[in-house]
Scaffold this motif. Structure first.
Motif, PDB file in Angstrom:
ATOM      1  N   LEU A 107      32.663  48.676  36.087  1.00  0.00           N
ATOM      2  CA  LEU A 107      33.676  48.651  37.098  1.00  0.00           C
ATOM      3  C   LEU A 107      34.457  49.698  37.081  1.00  0.00           C
ATOM      4  O   LEU A 107      34.983  50.187  35.851  1.00  0.00           O
ATOM      5  CB  LEU A 107      34.677  47.445  36.874  1.00  0.00           C
TER       6      LEU A 107
ATOM      7  N   TYR B 254      42.222  45.975  39.936  1.00  0.00           N
ATOM      8  CA  TYR B 254      41.486  44.868  40.450  1.00  0.00           C
ATOM      9  C   TYR B 254      42.373  43.541  40.447  1.00  0.00           C
ATOM     10  O   TYR B 254      43.629  43.401  39.863  1.00  0.00           O
ATOM     11  CB  TYR B 254      40.487  44.469  39.693  1.00  0.00           C
TER      12      TYR B 254
ATOM     13  N   ARG C 244      39.206  38.872  41.774  1.00  0.00           N
ATOM     14  CA  ARG C 244      38.173  38.145  42.747  1.00  0.00           C
ATOM     15  C   ARG C 244      37.032  38.656  43.193  1.00  0.00           C
ATOM     16  O   ARG C 244      37.328  40.000  43.483  1.00  0.00           O
ATOM     17  CB  ARG C 244      38.922  37.379  43.881  1.00  0.00           C
ATOM     18  N   ILE C 245      35.830  38.196  42.807  1.00  0.00           N
ATOM     19  CA  ILE C 245      34.729  38.896  43.352  1.00  0.00           C
ATOM     20  C   ILE C 245      33.835  37.863  44.023  1.00  0.00           C
ATOM     21  O   ILE C 245      33.885  36.544  43.749  1.00  0.00           O
ATOM     22  CB  ILE C 245      33.715  39.171  41.958  1.00  0.00           C
TER      23      ILE C 245
ATOM     24  N   ILE D 195      27.661  43.019  46.538  1.00  0.00           N
ATOM     25  CA  ILE D 195      28.793  42.115  45.748  1.00  0.00           C
ATOM     26  C   ILE D 195      29.913  42.755  46.305  1.00  0.00           C
ATOM     27  O   ILE D 195      30.068  44.155  46.259  1.00  0.00           O
ATOM     28  CB  ILE D 195      28.521  42.340  44.167  1.00  0.00           C
ATOM     29  N   CYS D 196      30.852  42.049  46.486  1.00  0.00           N
ATOM     30  CA  CYS D 196      32.198  42.548  47.017  1.00  0.00           C
ATOM     31  C   CYS D 196      33.393  42.360  45.928  1.00  0.00           C
ATOM     32  O   CYS D 196      33.604  41.206  45.435  1.00  0.00           O
ATOM     33  CB  CYS D 196      32.620  41.739  48.129  1.00  0.00           C
ATOM     34  N   ILE D 197      33.992  43.277  45.436  1.00  0.00           N
ATOM     35  CA  ILE D 197      34.970  43.144  44.571  1.00  0.00           C
ATOM     36  C   ILE D 197      36.411  43.623  45.106  1.00  0.00           C
ATOM     37  O   ILE D 197      36.547  44.577  45.737  1.00  0.00           O
ATOM     38  CB  ILE D 197      34.808  44.188  43.412  1.00  0.00           C
ATOM     39  N   GLU D 198      37.447  42.569  44.935  1.00  0.00           N
ATOM     40  CA  GLU D 198      38.754  42.836  45.676  1.00  0.00           C
ATOM     41  C   GLU D 198      39.763  43.610  44.799  1.00  0.00           C
ATOM     42  O   GLU D 198      39.601  43.455  43.553  1.00  0.00           O
ATOM     43  CB  GLU D 198      39.306  41.480  45.921  1.00  0.00           C
TER      44      GLU D 198
ATOM     45  N   TYR E 100      30.858  43.582  33.235  1.00  0.00           N
ATOM     46  CA  TYR E 100      31.984  43.705  33.875  1.00  0.00           C
ATOM     47  C   TYR E 100      33.111  43.076  32.918  1.00  0.00           C
ATOM     48  O   TYR E 100      34.263  43.872  32.739  1.00  0.00           O
ATOM     49  CB  TYR E 100      32.027  42.748  35.497  1.00  0.00           C
TER      50      TYR E 100
ATOM     51  N   TRP F 253      39.547  36.346  36.098  1.00  0.00           N
ATOM     52  CA  TRP F 253      38.666  36.614  36.879  1.00  0.00           C
ATOM     53  C   TRP F 253      38.090  35.392  37.385  1.00  0.00           C
ATOM     54  O   TRP F 253      37.600  34.499  36.838  1.00  0.00           O
ATOM     55  CB  TRP F 253      37.478  37.535  36.244  1.00  0.00           C
TER      56      TRP F 253
ATOM     57  N   VAL G 293      34.784  34.387  40.126  1.00  0.00           N
ATOM     58  CA  VAL G 293      33.638  35.052  40.821  1.00  0.00           C
ATOM     59  C   VAL G 293      32.850  33.793  41.480  1.00  0.00           C
ATOM     60  O   VAL G 293      32.688  32.657  40.798  1.00  0.00           O
ATOM     61  CB  VAL G 293      32.648  35.582  39.821  1.00  0.00           C
TER      62      VAL G 293
END
Length: 396
Positions: free
Chosen positions: A51, A57, A60-61, A70-73, A110, A216, A218
């Motif tokens: 990451l 961050y 939220r994933i 993969i989308c990482i907020e 991660y 976290w 996911v």
């Protein structure tokens, strides 16, 4: 036992796997050492997951298995202001990352980069191991696992949403064509996961000895419908690619476009089988010994020229009456006329130059839609009508 040589990485993983099995420390249906060992033994599966530390961050994933993304907020500063906004970092998955189990190495990496103390996987294997076969027991299991994550300062909880929720798919037929509708199968579990996914906590206390809380969440999703609905209901930021797709879909549905076959305007949401009436053949001169073939647009130019002469010279009226009825459609044997009277075929609007065939089921990309000339070329190249024309020529 005294070791004469240091234990290598593979032996260490095997030993850790045995210990994890002995104490029943599983992630899903397997132990983490076994998953790591499997990827280690396959050269192409060795990847470095990280990451980027420059981002802030939210925890939220969302992982879309269908699109392999993969989308990482993250929280980003709005340029030239003191305000921030939610945004998304989008990364492609590797070819071997096709299910939740193969994603665990990435998620573990991660979590390790942020000193996560507990990684919890919520899937059917967990529910089965807890004997959670009724709704009450399922809720108890979900709550116990969530409470356990909350008890740690830094934790990561992973939801296999397809397995937990499921999708109902129904198909129906009508005079407008076939339609497919989707709905969430287990709405109560979906609502629970939805609420927990919103409960993100990412403290950022700028003190030397501060142990920031990081929780976290996911969501791993394969079904496109579930991915769209979950992203919308959690107000997950859209990627630039998704925004472009939404805008493209809006234009496709709302903006009118002119059909190259019937010359009428339509919108894609109104484009149904039978809405386009047109001719799909070429035009030929029935008075010519060669039965000369013309494209419809060329015949229009010829007739307009003759008509203009007739208006300017009344002696040409007889010639105009004779000429305007000599052109016929090969597809239906009707006399060609410059007045729009529909056609002999009914179908959907639009024509794709890629496939060189009318679009009967798929939507049209307006940027790729054929010109009138390409549609007429396609009609002139129709082998069935060419054989019919050849037969007429032989009988002439």
């Amino acid at each position: 036992m005294k070791l004469t040589e240091p234990m290598n990485e593979i032996e260490a993983f095997k030993l850790a796997d045995l210990i994890a099995q002995q104490y029943q420390i599983f992630i899903g249906s397997e132990t983490l050492p076994r998953l790591l060992l499997r990827n280690l033994l396959v050269e192409s599966n060795r990847h470095i997951y990280q990451l980027p530390p420059k981002f802030k961050y939210t925890g939220r994933i969302i992982i879309g298995l269908q699109h392999q993304r993969i989308c990482i907020e993250v929280i980003q500063q709005i340029p030239n202001t003191n305000h921030t906004q939610l945004s998304v970092i989008e990364r492609p998955l590797y070819p071997n990352e096709t299910n939740v189990q193969t994603l665990l190495e990435r998620l573990t990496a991660y979590g390790n980069s942020h000193n996560v103390q507990l990684l919890q996987l919520i899937d059917l294997n967990l529910l089965a191991s807890q004997g959670a076969y009724d709704e009450r027991k399922v809720y108890e299991t979900l709550k116990d696992r969530y409470d356990e994550c909350v008890s740690y300062t830094r934790s990561m909880i992973v939801y296999d949403l397809d397995a937990l929720v499921g999708i109902n798919k129904s198909e129906s037929n009508s005079n407008m064509g076939q339609s497919v509708s989707y709905s969430v199968h287990n709405q109560s579990i979906y609502t629970y996961v939805l609420a927990r996914f919103r409960d993100r906590v990412m403290e950022d206390i700028q003190e030397k000895d501060a142990d920031n809380v990081e929780r976290w969440a996911v969501a791993v999703i394969r079904e496109p419908f579930l991915l769209r609905q979950f992203s919308d209901e959690t107000q997950f930021p859209r990627t630039s690619r998704e925004q472009e797709e939404i805008e493209s879909e809006r234009r496709r549905v709302e903006e009118p476009v002119k059909c190259v076959k019937c010359k009428d305007f339509y919108t894609e949401n109104e484009n149904r089988m039978g809405s386009c009436t047109h001719h799909d053949g070429f035009v030929y001169d029935n008075t010519s010994t060669e039965l000369t073939i013309f494209a419809p647009s060329d015949v229009v130019k010829i007739l307009n020229k003759i008509e203009r002469k007739a208006f300017n010279d009344t002696n040409q009226n007889h010639e105009w009456e004779r000429q305007k009825s000599k052109f016929k459609w090969i597809c239906c044997d009707e006399t060609f006329t410059t007045l729009h009277r529909g056609g002999c075929k009914r179908g959907k609007h639009g024509f794709s130059p890629k496939d060189n065939q009318p679009l009967n089921g798929q939507g049209i990309n307006r940027r790729e839609q054929a010109t009138v000339e390409k549609w007429e070329d396609f009609c002139c190249d129709n082998q069935e009508y060419y054989a019919k024309w050849q037969s007429l020529l032989n009988d002439y």
